[in-house]
Design a protein around this motif. Structure first.
Motif, PDB file in Angstrom:
ATOM      1  N   SER A  20       8.038   2.324 123.632  1.00  0.00           N
ATOM      2  CA  SER A  20       7.003   3.256 123.198  1.00  0.00           C
ATOM      3  C   SER A  20       6.401   3.928 124.426  1.00  0.00           C
ATOM      4  O   SER A  20       6.467   3.405 125.541  1.00  0.00           O
ATOM      5  CB  SER A  20       5.916   2.535 122.401  1.00  0.00           C
ATOM      6  OG  SER A  20       5.304   1.545 123.201  1.00  0.00           O
ATOM      7  N   GLY A  21       5.853   5.108 124.228  1.00  0.00           N
ATOM      8  CA  GLY A  21       5.178   5.797 125.321  1.00  0.00           C
ATOM      9  C   GLY A  21       5.996   6.873 125.995  1.00  0.00           C
ATOM     10  O   GLY A  21       5.467   7.599 126.842  1.00  0.00           O
ATOM     11  N   THR A  23       9.203  10.045 125.339  1.00  0.00           N
ATOM     12  CA  THR A  23       9.920  10.808 124.333  1.00  0.00           C
ATOM     13  C   THR A  23      11.370  10.331 124.240  1.00  0.00           C
ATOM     14  O   THR A  23      11.909   9.712 125.166  1.00  0.00           O
ATOM     15  CB  THR A  23       9.922  12.309 124.659  1.00  0.00           C
ATOM     16  OG1 THR A  23      10.678  12.521 125.864  1.00  0.00           O
ATOM     17  CG2 THR A  23       8.504  12.830 124.843  1.00  0.00           C
ATOM     18  N   ASP A  47       9.385   9.412 117.728  1.00  0.00           N
ATOM     19  CA  ASP A  47       8.154   9.869 118.358  1.00  0.00           C
ATOM     20  C   ASP A  47       7.830   9.015 119.579  1.00  0.00           C
ATOM     21  O   ASP A  47       8.240   7.844 119.653  1.00  0.00           O
ATOM     22  CB  ASP A  47       6.991   9.790 117.375  1.00  0.00           C
ATOM     23  CG  ASP A  47       7.072  10.852 116.285  1.00  0.00           C
ATOM     24  OD1 ASP A  47       7.788  11.848 116.483  1.00  0.00           O
ATOM     25  OD2 ASP A  47       6.409  10.683 115.243  1.00  0.00           O
ATOM     26  N   PRO A  48       7.068   9.556 120.551  1.00  0.00           N
ATOM     27  CA  PRO A  48       6.681   8.747 121.714  1.00  0.00           C
ATOM     28  C   PRO A  48       6.007   7.427 121.331  1.00  0.00           C
ATOM     29  O   PRO A  48       6.222   6.410 121.997  1.00  0.00           O
ATOM     30  CB  PRO A  48       5.717   9.675 122.466  1.00  0.00           C
ATOM     31  CG  PRO A  48       6.195  11.046 122.118  1.00  0.00           C
ATOM     32  CD  PRO A  48       6.645  10.957 120.685  1.00  0.00           C
ATOM     33  N   LEU A  49       5.205   7.429 120.276  1.00  0.00           N
ATOM     34  CA  LEU A  49       4.536   6.211 119.826  1.00  0.00           C
ATOM     35  C   LEU A  49       5.535   5.120 119.454  1.00  0.00           C
ATOM     36  O   LEU A  49       5.287   3.930 119.642  1.00  0.00           O
ATOM     37  CB  LEU A  49       3.652   6.525 118.613  1.00  0.00           C
ATOM     38  CG  LEU A  49       3.045   5.339 117.854  1.00  0.00           C
ATOM     39  CD1 LEU A  49       1.860   4.777 118.629  1.00  0.00           C
ATOM     40  CD2 LEU A  49       2.618   5.757 116.450  1.00  0.00           C
ATOM     41  N   THR A  85      -6.425  10.321 111.591  1.00  0.00           N
ATOM     42  CA  THR A  85      -6.257  11.120 112.802  1.00  0.00           C
ATOM     43  C   THR A  85      -5.604  12.452 112.450  1.00  0.00           C
ATOM     44  O   THR A  85      -4.996  12.601 111.384  1.00  0.00           O
ATOM     45  CB  THR A  85      -5.395  10.390 113.846  1.00  0.00           C
ATOM     46  OG1 THR A  85      -4.026  10.357 113.385  1.00  0.00           O
ATOM     47  CG2 THR A  85      -5.886   8.967 114.081  1.00  0.00           C
ATOM     48  N   THR A  87      -2.993  13.767 113.665  1.00  0.00           N
ATOM     49  CA  THR A  87      -1.530  13.725 113.698  1.00  0.00           C
ATOM     50  C   THR A  87      -0.948  12.720 112.705  1.00  0.00           C
ATOM     51  O   THR A  87       0.268  12.673 112.503  1.00  0.00           O
ATOM     52  CB  THR A  87      -1.029  13.348 115.096  1.00  0.00           C
ATOM     53  OG1 THR A  87      -1.544  12.060 115.441  1.00  0.00           O
ATOM     54  CG2 THR A  87      -1.458  14.370 116.131  1.00  0.00           C
ATOM     55  N   ASP A  89      -1.003   9.570 113.249  1.00  0.00           N
ATOM     56  CA  ASP A  89      -0.647   8.365 113.991  1.00  0.00           C
ATOM     57  C   ASP A  89      -1.672   8.100 115.086  1.00  0.00           C
ATOM     58  O   ASP A  89      -2.653   8.841 115.247  1.00  0.00           O
ATOM     59  CB  ASP A  89       0.773   8.450 114.559  1.00  0.00           C
ATOM     60  CG  ASP A  89       0.951   9.573 115.577  1.00  0.00           C
ATOM     61  OD1 ASP A  89      -0.044  10.059 116.150  1.00  0.00           O
ATOM     62  OD2 ASP A  89       2.107   9.969 115.805  1.00  0.00           O
ATOM     63  N   ASP A  91      -1.586   8.458 118.186  1.00  0.00           N
ATOM     64  CA  ASP A  91      -1.650   9.400 119.307  1.00  0.00           C
ATOM     65  C   ASP A  91      -2.602  10.558 119.033  1.00  0.00           C
ATOM     66  O   ASP A  91      -2.886  11.349 119.936  1.00  0.00           O
ATOM     67  CB  ASP A  91      -0.250   9.960 119.605  1.00  0.00           C
ATOM     68  CG  ASP A  91       0.631   8.955 120.338  1.00  0.00           C
ATOM     69  OD1 ASP A  91       0.086   8.003 120.926  1.00  0.00           O
ATOM     70  OD2 ASP A  91       1.868   9.131 120.305  1.00  0.00           O
ATOM     71  N   ARG A 180       4.842   8.269 109.437  1.00  0.00           N
ATOM     72  CA  ARG A 180       3.384   8.489 109.600  1.00  0.00           C
ATOM     73  C   ARG A 180       2.805   9.219 108.399  1.00  0.00           C
ATOM     74  O   ARG A 180       1.658   8.965 107.992  1.00  0.00           O
ATOM     75  CB  ARG A 180       3.075   9.207 110.906  1.00  0.00           C
ATOM     76  CG  ARG A 180       3.784  10.469 111.165  1.00  0.00           C
ATOM     77  CD  ARG A 180       3.647  10.813 112.657  1.00  0.00           C
ATOM     78  NE  ARG A 180       4.661  11.739 113.088  1.00  0.00           N
ATOM     79  CZ  ARG A 180       4.450  13.030 113.297  1.00  0.00           C
ATOM     80  NH1 ARG A 180       3.240  13.551 113.085  1.00  0.00           N
ATOM     81  NH2 ARG A 180       5.417  13.814 113.711  1.00  0.00           N
ATOM     82  N   SER A 197      -0.305   3.111 113.138  1.00  0.00           N
ATOM     83  CA  SER A 197      -0.764   2.614 114.440  1.00  0.00           C
ATOM     84  C   SER A 197       0.365   2.075 115.309  1.00  0.00           C
ATOM     85  O   SER A 197       0.212   1.967 116.527  1.00  0.00           O
ATOM     86  CB  SER A 197      -1.838   1.535 114.252  1.00  0.00           C
ATOM     87  OG  SER A 197      -1.436   0.568 113.311  1.00  0.00           O
TER      88      SER A 197
END
Length: 299
Positions: A20-21, A23, A47-49, A85, A87, A89, A91, A180, A197
């Motif tokens: 995670s974190g 791309t 997703d980056p998450l 949020t 988005t 998610d 982020d 999401r 989350s």
């Protein structure tokens, strides 16, 4: 890439456990440099998450990445309740908070209503294009456009645990599903704000994250060991029936010509008599012979 180190032809499929974190493209480029691969692609963005299974294609395998995009995906998802949020998610920026006023029984009832065929509107914070521009670019400018709903299927939506503020879920879904958005829809079914989350992809079709390797572990391998982690091209095509051709038909197929007797309509993975993958062929009711759709290049 280190100075003087040349790109080279690398053919195969790598099962990467994306952290995670970052791309999906950043993960792809890191892996590509480790292999010095001249051509590379992935089979669907995380997703980056999100963490988890990201099948990477090198060389000729990139021709078949699209075939895996249609496969079902499996995830372990965490949903946080009481907070929405922008988005959908973790982020995104918090846009609403509310009290949590439901129990585990109500949660299970809501999950039951979200299983099966659904229509889902893609989120604005997505890579889908509108008039040539990515939706997330428009969203960052405060622009919202109409998005047509998509038909998806939630094959499995099973509660793992529920703490009162968060729940963890097993999800197996069809292509095009935004988990999401599913988290937001779960909140709406419970009359409660919610967002995704955490997310981990555990499977893409028959490919499993248990067989994947993290980037850090991949970097520690020798070049020979890394090459040994590559799967053959047809690993992406296991959902298609196989057809084997004799030498003459295989040559015709390689040159883009229809071959063989009439086949039931559909797509096929095609091999020569020695068991080497030639590519993907297809037939339909009007043209029942096997026609090349994608052909493996000769090394």
């Amino acid at each position: 890439m280190a100075a003087g180190k040349a790109w080279q032809r690398v053919d195969g499929v790598l099962l990467l456990d994306k952290p995670s974190g970052i791309t999906s493209n950043a993960a792809l480029q890191q892996a590509r440099r480790l292999f010095s691969a001249a051509k590379a692609g992935h089979t669907g963005t995380l997703d980056p998450l999100a963490s988890g299974l990201l099948p990477l294609c090198f060389g000729e395998a990139t021709k078949f990445a699209h075939d895996l995009l249609a496969a079902d995906k499996s995830y372990e998802a965490e949903v946080c309740f009481g907070i929405a949020t922008d988005t959908g998610d973790a982020d995104g920026a918090v846009v609403r908070r509310c009290p949590i006023a439901f129990d585990a029984a109500a949660l299970n009832d809501a999950l039951a209503r979200l299983r099966g065929p659904l229509e889902q509107i893609p989120p604005m914070h997505s890579a889908l294009k509108h008039q040539g521009r990515a939706l997330y670019t428009l969203a960052r400018q405060g622009i919202e456009v109409e998005r047509p709903a998509r038909q998806i299927t939630i094959h499995r939506l099973q509660l793992i645990d529920f703490s009162g503020e968060r729940c963890r879920l097993h999800v197996r879904c069809s292509k095009g599903t935004y988990v999401r958005s599913l988290a937001v829809e779960l909140g709406e079914a419970l009359a409660c704000a919610a967002h995704l989350s955490a997310l981990r992809r555990t499977a893409v079709g028959s490919l499993q994250v248990a067989d994947a390797l993290p980037l850090a572990a991949l970097a520690e391998l020798s070049a020979e060991e890394r090459t040994g982690r590559l799967l053959p091209l047809d690993r992406l095509l296991q959902g298609l029936p196989a057809v084997h051709l004799d030498e003459a038909a295989a040559l015709r197929f390689r040159h883009g010509n229809p071959v063989g007797d009439a086949q039931p309509p559909g797509s096929y993975r095609v091999y020569d008599a020695a068991g080497r993958l030639l590519g993907v062929g297809e037939s339909d009711a009007e043209r029942p012979q096997l026609r090349p759709r994608r052909v493996v290049g000769v090394a």
